[in-house]
Design an enzyme around this catalytic site. Structure first.
Site, PDB file in Angstrom:
ATOM      1  CE  LYS A 177      23.212  19.229  -9.875  1.00 16.96           C
ATOM      2  NZ  LYS A 177      24.263  18.515 -10.922  1.00 16.96           N
ATOM      3  CD  GLU A 253       8.178  17.622 -16.719  1.00 16.59           C
ATOM      4  OE1 GLU A 253       7.791  16.513 -17.149  1.00 16.59           O
ATOM      5  OE2 GLU A 253       7.626  18.454 -17.203  1.00 16.59           O
ATOM      6  CB  CYS A 287      11.546  10.475 -19.384  1.00 14.04           C
ATOM      7  SG  CYS A 287      11.423  11.885 -20.148  1.00 14.04           S
ATOM      8  CD  GLU A 383      12.897   6.006 -16.300  1.00 16.97           C
ATOM      9  OE1 GLU A 383      13.607   6.157 -15.212  1.00 16.97           O
ATOM     10  OE2 GLU A 383      12.525   6.664 -16.951  1.00 16.97           O
TER      11      GLU A 383
HETATM   12  P1  NAD Z   1      19.001  11.980 -11.298  1.00 19.08           P
HETATM   13  O1  NAD Z   1      17.945  12.188 -10.694  1.00 19.08           O
HETATM   14  O2  NAD Z   1      20.236  11.124 -10.899  1.00 19.08           O
HETATM   15  O3  NAD Z   1      19.806  13.417 -11.642  1.00 19.08           O
HETATM   16  C1  NAD Z   1      19.305  14.501 -12.189  1.00 19.08           C
HETATM   17  C2  NAD Z   1      19.826  15.943 -11.644  1.00 19.08           C
HETATM   18  O4  NAD Z   1      19.545  15.694 -10.321  1.00 19.08           O
HETATM   19  C3  NAD Z   1      21.231  15.813 -11.570  1.00 19.08           C
HETATM   20  O5  NAD Z   1      21.685  17.246 -12.162  1.00 19.08           O
HETATM   21  C4  NAD Z   1      21.724  15.422 -10.256  1.00 19.08           C
HETATM   22  O6  NAD Z   1      23.170  16.190 -10.114  1.00 19.08           O
HETATM   23  C5  NAD Z   1      20.631  16.179  -9.565  1.00 19.08           C
HETATM   24  N1  NAD Z   1      20.660  15.746  -8.061  1.00 19.08           N
HETATM   25  C6  NAD Z   1      20.846  14.499  -7.784  1.00 19.08           C
HETATM   26  N2  NAD Z   1      20.301  14.067  -6.265  1.00 19.08           N
HETATM   27  C7  NAD Z   1      20.128  15.438  -5.890  1.00 19.08           C
HETATM   28  C8  NAD Z   1      19.709  15.937  -4.646  1.00 19.08           C
HETATM   29  N3  NAD Z   1      19.509  15.142  -3.609  1.00 19.08           N
HETATM   30  N4  NAD Z   1      19.206  17.238  -4.545  1.00 19.08           N
HETATM   31  C9  NAD Z   1      19.434  17.921  -5.555  1.00 19.08           C
HETATM   32  N5  NAD Z   1      19.808  17.454  -7.017  1.00 19.08           N
HETATM   33  C10 NAD Z   1      20.029  16.432  -6.921  1.00 19.08           C
HETATM   34  O7  NAD Z   1      18.610  11.649 -13.007  1.00 19.08           O
HETATM   35  P2  NAD Z   1      19.602  11.382 -14.270  1.00 19.08           P
HETATM   36  O8  NAD Z   1      20.116  10.043 -13.855  1.00 19.08           O
HETATM   37  O9  NAD Z   1      20.442  12.533 -14.467  1.00 19.08           O
HETATM   38  O10 NAD Z   1      18.262  11.201 -15.453  1.00 19.08           O
HETATM   39  C11 NAD Z   1      17.660  10.271 -15.773  1.00 19.08           C
HETATM   40  C12 NAD Z   1      16.367  10.288 -15.054  1.00 19.08           C
HETATM   41  O11 NAD Z   1      15.900  11.613 -15.420  1.00 19.08           O
HETATM   42  C13 NAD Z   1      15.579   9.087 -15.520  1.00 19.08           C
HETATM   43  O12 NAD Z   1      15.085   8.662 -14.437  1.00 19.08           O
HETATM   44  C14 NAD Z   1      14.566   9.898 -16.532  1.00 19.08           C
HETATM   45  O13 NAD Z   1      13.568   9.053 -16.710  1.00 19.08           O
HETATM   46  C15 NAD Z   1      14.481  11.003 -15.972  1.00 19.08           C
HETATM   47  N6  NAD Z   1      13.996  12.165 -17.132  1.00 19.08           N
HETATM   48  C16 NAD Z   1      12.944  12.496 -16.972  1.00 19.08           C
HETATM   49  C17 NAD Z   1      12.331  13.488 -18.162  1.00 19.08           C
HETATM   50  C18 NAD Z   1      10.832  13.948 -17.918  1.00 19.08           C
HETATM   51  O14 NAD Z   1      10.624  15.100 -18.675  1.00 19.08           O
HETATM   52  N7  NAD Z   1      10.059  13.533 -17.225  1.00 19.08           N
HETATM   53  C19 NAD Z   1      13.105  13.977 -19.111  1.00 19.08           C
HETATM   54  C20 NAD Z   1      14.611  13.509 -18.921  1.00 19.08           C
HETATM   55  C21 NAD Z   1      14.864  12.605 -18.062  1.00 19.08           C
END
Ligand code: NAD
Length: 480
Positions: A177, A253, A287, A383
């Site tokens: 997804k 992650e 991140c 962050e």
């Molecule tokens: P997000 O958590 O808002 O969304 C990530 C994904 O999770 C999306 O596809 C979203 O639709 C899905 N999602 C949201 N709520 C959900 C739920 N209740 N159940 C299942 N899926 C759900 O994050 P974002 O805003 O897309 O990305 C930014 C964040 O990701 C930042 O905090 C960043 O640090 C982190 N990030 C981490 C890494 C890593 O490798 N650690 C890499 C890239 C981004």
């Protein structure tokens, strides 16, 4: 939606399809604010359809040899290479990121898929033997079955690749997804794979839509045995809680707040050039972005003097207008507001450069350097996920390490010094999943793991370690 916007479909059971309700959602180019595409707004029923197709695909797929799986992954990497420029353009358009960045991500992603094509054939286990008298024990390393990958918006295709490589190499079938904001590159990639008939029906599927209900249903579904999320800490916590109901494996992650610890003996010019890249690459929406500079008492002034002109020299603009752009927009208007909110609330802090929105269209934030911040300030602790770097002055090495470790995150850090002993000691004491010495951000490779300590999550992407997430170990004992 504009007349030129493209409609995409999801990929379920080897077919492209609309959502069951027929509902769609708009996708926006953040550098202009324009609608560029529509994708299906899936529901829980669409996820159930994908799981049913995965279940159907599983018996045949589970008979495949490591060589078969390896060949599939090699073909996938070839398709990515053949269409790298198209995918990079689409990624830049949808994320608002510079073409130079997207063009780097495609070959790196293809390399990652090839790494797992190799890894599929060298899965390790303990040697069979007589560990109990009168019995031969052997280890089987088996796939989990149906696994799900939930992806973020900052590196849409690359994060999907980090999940599909180990999943398919280990013999699983997978449902991905993408983020609701950035589904285009992954949808286009599966179109290209389908055109060349690379993927057997149901082995790799893509569903689009909001976190709730689509992500949530993937986490709730009893037949899905693992969920791998790259996303926010709060999303990770929710997923871990929901996954507990079906005792599902979870790989998280999550966010980061990477320190760059700069000792007095470092070269200020080299560090400033390092911050220019680490703090502002992908508009700081990384991140592992170097978002907290923690500098020694003697280098602090010289570093700021070198840093401000470096940051002000960044070429900011719409990535689709020039190959020279080094920093694009942020992902959305709400992300822009969120970043500016951090700056507004940072009372007492000094903004040395940047600090405001810019550009007449799209969602831009100026590359920003902030000083006079306290360790406990929100802007140091949380962050920001934008082009904002704070700089703190430490008193001694112990305080540098204490401040570096003094946040809830633990994804990545860097140390800058010419003293090997000091660097080794810092590497030992820093509580982060990656520590770079005299560099930050880009030294990553498919052979090395990426993953967090503390609230940055658990489990690894990339490297042989990630195969641990996607396999389960069986002990078989034979009475002699
Ligand atoms: P997000 O958590 O808002 O969304 C990530 C994904 O999770 C999306 O596809 C979203 O639709 C899905 N999602 C949201 N709520 C959900 C739920 N209740 N159940 C299942 N899926 C759900 O994050 P974002 O805003 O897309 O990305 C930014 C964040 O990701 C930042 O905090 C960043 O640090 C982190 N990030 C981490 C890494 C890593 O490798 N650690 C890499 C890239 C981004």
């Amino acid at each position: 939606m504009s007349a030129t916007a493209t409609s995409y479909q999801v990929f379920i059971g080897g077919e492209f399809a609309d959502s069951e309700t027929g509902e769609t959602m708009d996708v926006i180019a953040p550098a202009t604010g324009e609608v560029i595409a529509s994708v299906p707004r899936c529901s829980a029923e669409d996820v159930d359809r994908a799981v049913a197709a995965a279940r159907e695909a599983w018996p045949a797929w589970s008979e495949k040899t490591p060589k078969d799986r390896s060949e599939l992954l090699h073909r996938m990497a070839d398709v990515m290479d053949e269409h790298a420029e198209e995918l990079a353009q689409l990624e830049s358009l949808n994320v608002g990121k510079p073409l130079m960045a997207s063009r780097d991500e495609m070959p790196f992603s293809a390399d990652n898929i090839r790494f797992f094509a190799g890894a599929a054939r060298v899965l390790e286990g303990k040697s069979a033997g007589e560990y109990i008298e009168g019995y031969t024990s052997l280890i089987r390393r088996e796939p989990l079955g149906i696994v799900a990958g939930i992806c973020p918006w900052n590196y849409p295709l690359m994060m999907a690749v980090w999940k599909l490589g180990p999943a398919l190499a280990a013999g699983n079938v997978q449902i991905l997804k993408p983020s609701e904001q950035t589904p285009l590159s992954l949808l286009r990639y599966v179109q290209l794979l389908a055109e060349k008939d690379v993927i057997p029906a149901g082995v790799l599927q893509v569903v689009t839509g909001d976190g709730i209900p689509v992500g949530q249903r993937l986490v709730e579904h009893p037949d899905v045995r693992l969920v791998s999320l790259t996303g926010d800490v709060s999303t990770g916590k929710t997923i871990a809680r929901v996954a507990a109901d079906t005792v599902k494996r979870v790989h998280l992650e999550l966010g980061g707040k990477a320190p760059m610890v700069v000792f007095d003996d470092a070269d200020p010019e080299a560090v400033a050039a390092g911050i220019r890249l680490a703090g502002y690459w992908n508009s700081g929406q990384d991140c592992t972005a170097g978002s907290r500079v923690i500098a020694g008492p003697k280098i602090y002034d010289a570093l700021l003097e070198a840093l401000v002109p470096q940051v002000e020299s960044l070429k900011v603009g719409d990535p689709m207008e020039s190959d020279e752009i080094e920093m694009g927009s942020v992902i959305s208007s709400s992300q822009q507001e969120r970043i500016l909110g951090f700056l507004e609330r940072a009372k007492g802090a000094t903004v040395l450069t940047g600090g405001e929105a810019n550009g007449s269209k799209g969602y831009f934030v100026q590359p920003t350097v902030v000083t006079d911040v306290e360790q406990t300030d929100e802007i140091v602790q949380d962050e920001v996920f934008g082009p904002v770097v704070t700089v703190q002055r430490f008193a001694d090495d112990a305080q540098a390490i204490e401040w570096a470790n003094g946040v809830r995150y633990g994804l990545a850090a860097s140390v800058w010094t010419r003293d090997v002993g000091r660097a080794m000691e810092a590497v030992r004491r820093l509580q982060f999943g990656t520590v770079w010495v005299n560099d930050h951000l880009l030294p990553i490779t498919s052979e090395m793991p990426h993953g967090g300590y503390k609230s940055s999550g658990y489990g690894k992407d990339m490297s042989m370690y990630s195969l641990e997430e996607y396999t389960q170990i069986k002990h078989a004992a034979f009475k002699l």
